[in-house]
Scaffold this motif. Structure first.
Motif, PDB file in Angstrom:
ATOM      1  N   MET A   1       0.861  -1.180   0.000  1.00 24.81           N
ATOM      2  CA  MET A   1       0.000   0.000   0.000  1.00 24.81           C
ATOM      3  C   MET A   1       0.898   1.231   0.000  1.00 24.81           C
ATOM      4  SD  MET A   1      -2.542  -1.571   2.905  1.00 24.81           S
ATOM      5  CE  MET A   1      -3.415  -0.047   3.261  1.00 24.81           C
ATOM      6  N   LEU A   2       0.943   1.930  -1.131  1.00 23.74           N
ATOM      7  CA  LEU A   2       1.781   3.116  -1.268  1.00 23.74           C
ATOM      8  C   LEU A   2       0.965   4.358  -0.955  1.00 23.74           C
ATOM      9  CD1 LEU A   2       4.486   4.418  -2.134  1.00 23.74           C
ATOM     10  CD2 LEU A   2       3.585   4.455  -4.475  1.00 23.74           C
ATOM     11  N   VAL A   3       1.323   5.035   0.123  1.00 24.32           N
ATOM     12  CA  VAL A   3       0.616   6.235   0.558  1.00 24.32           C
ATOM     13  C   VAL A   3       1.411   7.473   0.161  1.00 24.32           C
ATOM     14  CG1 VAL A   3      -0.145   7.572   2.552  1.00 24.32           C
ATOM     15  CG2 VAL A   3      -0.529   5.103   2.489  1.00 24.32           C
TER      16      VAL A   3
ATOM     17  N   LEU B   1       2.502   7.826 -11.874  1.00 22.30           N
ATOM     18  CA  LEU B   1       2.788   6.482 -11.395  1.00 22.30           C
ATOM     19  C   LEU B   1       1.776   5.480 -11.936  1.00 22.30           C
ATOM     20  CD1 LEU B   1       3.755   6.988  -7.629  1.00 22.30           C
ATOM     21  CD2 LEU B   1       5.219   6.065  -9.428  1.00 22.30           C
ATOM     22  N   LEU B   2       0.505   5.836 -11.884  1.00 22.36           N
ATOM     23  CA  LEU B   2      -0.549   4.938 -12.355  1.00 22.36           C
ATOM     24  C   LEU B   2      -0.428   4.691 -13.857  1.00 22.36           C
ATOM     25  CD1 LEU B   2      -3.538   6.401 -10.321  1.00 22.36           C
ATOM     26  CD2 LEU B   2      -2.561   4.123 -10.024  1.00 22.36           C
TER      27      LEU B   2
ATOM     28  N   THR C   1      -2.495   0.110  -8.753  1.00 20.86           N
ATOM     29  CA  THR C   1      -3.887   0.512  -8.938  1.00 20.86           C
ATOM     30  C   THR C   1      -4.283   1.522  -7.881  1.00 20.86           C
ATOM     31  OG1 THR C   1      -6.158  -0.322  -9.168  1.00 20.86           O
ATOM     32  CG2 THR C   1      -4.796  -1.349  -7.489  1.00 20.86           C
ATOM     33  N   MET C   2      -5.224   2.380  -8.207  1.00 19.32           N
ATOM     34  CA  MET C   2      -5.653   3.415  -7.272  1.00 19.32           C
ATOM     35  C   MET C   2      -6.679   2.870  -6.303  1.00 19.32           C
ATOM     36  SD  MET C   2      -4.854   6.617  -6.827  1.00 19.32           S
ATOM     37  CE  MET C   2      -5.333   7.841  -5.597  1.00 19.32           C
ATOM     38  N   SER C   3      -6.552   3.201  -5.040  1.00 23.23           N
ATOM     39  CA  SER C   3      -7.552   2.826  -4.056  1.00 23.23           C
ATOM     40  C   SER C   3      -8.870   3.540  -4.348  1.00 23.23           C
ATOM     41  CB  SER C   3      -7.067   3.210  -2.652  1.00 23.23           C
ATOM     42  OG  SER C   3      -8.104   3.074  -1.703  1.00 23.23           O
ATOM     43  N   ILE C   4      -9.968   2.810  -4.266  1.00 19.71           N
ATOM     44  CA  ILE C   4     -11.293   3.390  -4.499  1.00 19.71           C
ATOM     45  C   ILE C   4     -11.987   3.558  -3.152  1.00 19.71           C
ATOM     46  CG2 ILE C   4     -13.529   3.106  -5.625  1.00 19.71           C
ATOM     47  CD1 ILE C   4     -12.147   1.377  -7.714  1.00 19.71           C
ATOM     48  N   SER C   5     -12.385   4.777  -2.856  1.00 20.07           N
ATOM     49  CA  SER C   5     -13.034   5.075  -1.580  1.00 20.07           C
ATOM     50  C   SER C   5     -14.538   4.862  -1.671  1.00 20.07           C
ATOM     51  CB  SER C   5     -12.753   6.526  -1.169  1.00 20.07           C
ATOM     52  OG  SER C   5     -11.382   6.736  -0.958  1.00 20.07           O
TER      53      SER C   5
ATOM     54  N   ALA D   1      -6.411  -7.189  -3.649  1.00 20.66           N
ATOM     55  CA  ALA D   1      -5.330  -6.729  -4.521  1.00 20.66           C
ATOM     56  C   ALA D   1      -3.969  -7.130  -3.958  1.00 20.66           C
ATOM     57  CB  ALA D   1      -5.409  -5.218  -4.700  1.00 20.66           C
ATOM     58  N   LEU D   2      -3.771  -6.956  -2.659  1.00 20.47           N
ATOM     59  CA  LEU D   2      -2.488  -7.281  -2.041  1.00 20.47           C
ATOM     60  C   LEU D   2      -2.178  -8.769  -2.166  1.00 20.47           C
ATOM     61  CD1 LEU D   2      -2.613  -5.142   1.243  1.00 20.47           C
ATOM     62  CD2 LEU D   2      -1.645  -4.531  -0.977  1.00 20.47           C
ATOM     63  N   LYS D   3      -3.183  -9.607  -1.946  1.00 18.08           N
ATOM     64  CA  LYS D   3      -2.985 -11.055  -2.056  1.00 18.08           C
ATOM     65  C   LYS D   3      -2.631 -11.463  -3.478  1.00 18.08           C
ATOM     66  CE  LYS D   3      -5.953 -12.500   1.786  1.00 18.08           C
ATOM     67  NZ  LYS D   3      -7.207 -13.215   2.172  1.00 18.08           N
ATOM     68  N   ALA D   4      -3.148 -10.713  -4.459  1.00 20.45           N
ATOM     69  CA  ALA D   4      -2.880 -11.019  -5.867  1.00 20.45           C
ATOM     70  C   ALA D   4      -1.555 -10.432  -6.341  1.00 20.45           C
ATOM     71  CB  ALA D   4      -4.022 -10.500  -6.730  1.00 20.45           C
ATOM     72  N   GLY D   5      -0.825  -9.759  -5.442  1.00 16.93           N
ATOM     73  CA  GLY D   5       0.458  -9.190  -5.806  1.00 16.93           C
ATOM     74  C   GLY D   5       0.380  -7.842  -6.469  1.00 16.93           C
TER      75      GLY D   5
END
Length: 214
Positions: A14-16, A32-33, A40-44, A98-102
């Motif tokens: 998770m890149l903040v 970056l995207l 991928t961009m975090s969706i709120s 997403a994290l689990k999928a790399g």
């Protein structure tokens, strides 16, 4: 073992990115995207009504206030806040998938949201704070983009001092005096963090195969 067999699975990160308004965070996020397919961009999620052209699940997850409250009470948000009359939050489920999928997830949030993420997902976080090169340059950028009135620019300058005071809560600090150079530094940080031992979940199997072949 041939080079074609080298495929080490990893957990995403998770890149903040945080900064005062006008320091270049949005421009850097877009670059970056656009340049990195693994990011991928975090969706709120939000309780506000969709604006024209916004798509549920792409721009935001649009929720009723009741549903938002239920999710928050169940601990289904990594971070959440009330902004004026609406609630905003980051759903835990899509990020974890997403994290689990790399895949890596980019967060464009302030220091308050970052504090909540640190409490809820510290091991997955990479925190970067973007500083302007000077107060003069920050004000110039705010005025140059011509999105805000002089009154709003003055308020953003006042808010910048409070935001910048939290710089020490981040792992990486970049002074954005040149956007191209800052972009390259962000890419370097992202590349290095992807190589951390604890994120390379398939490394032990790779090393076993390597040793067996020796």
């Amino acid at each position: 073992m041939s080079d074609s067999e080298i495929n080490i699975t990893r957990r995403g990160l998770m890149l903040v990115l945080s900064s005062p308004s006008g320091a270049g965070k949005t421009t850097l996020s877009r670059r970056l995207l656009d340049s990195d397919p693994e990011l991928t961009m975090s969706i709120s999620a939000t309780t506000r009504h969709p604006r024209r052209g916004e798509i549920d699940g792409k721009d935001y997850y649009f929720l009723t206030t009741e549903d938002f409250g239920i999710m928050r009470n169940k601990g289904e948000f990594l971070e959440s806040a009330k902004v004026f009359d609406n609630y905003y939050g980051t759903p835990r489920g899509p990020v974890e998938e997403a994290l689990k999928a790399g895949r890596d997830v980019l967060f464009d949030i302030d220091w308050q949201g970052t504090q909540q993420l640190t409490e809820n997902a510290k091991g997955d976080l990479v925190k970067v704070f973007i500083l302007p090169p000077s107060a003069y340059e920050l004000e110039r950028r705010l005025k140059t983009r011509a999105q805000d009135s002089d009154e709003v620019v003055a308020r953003r300058m006042e808010e910048a001092s409070e935001e910048i005071s939290h710089y020490s809560e981040y792992e990486y600090i970049i002074v954005n005096d040149d956007v191209d150079n800052t972009f390259r530094e962000l890419q370097a940080i992202l590349h290095a963090e992807r190589l951390r031992l604890e994120r390379q979940t398939g490394l032990s199997n790779f090393v076993k195969r390597l040793r067996d072949a020796l």
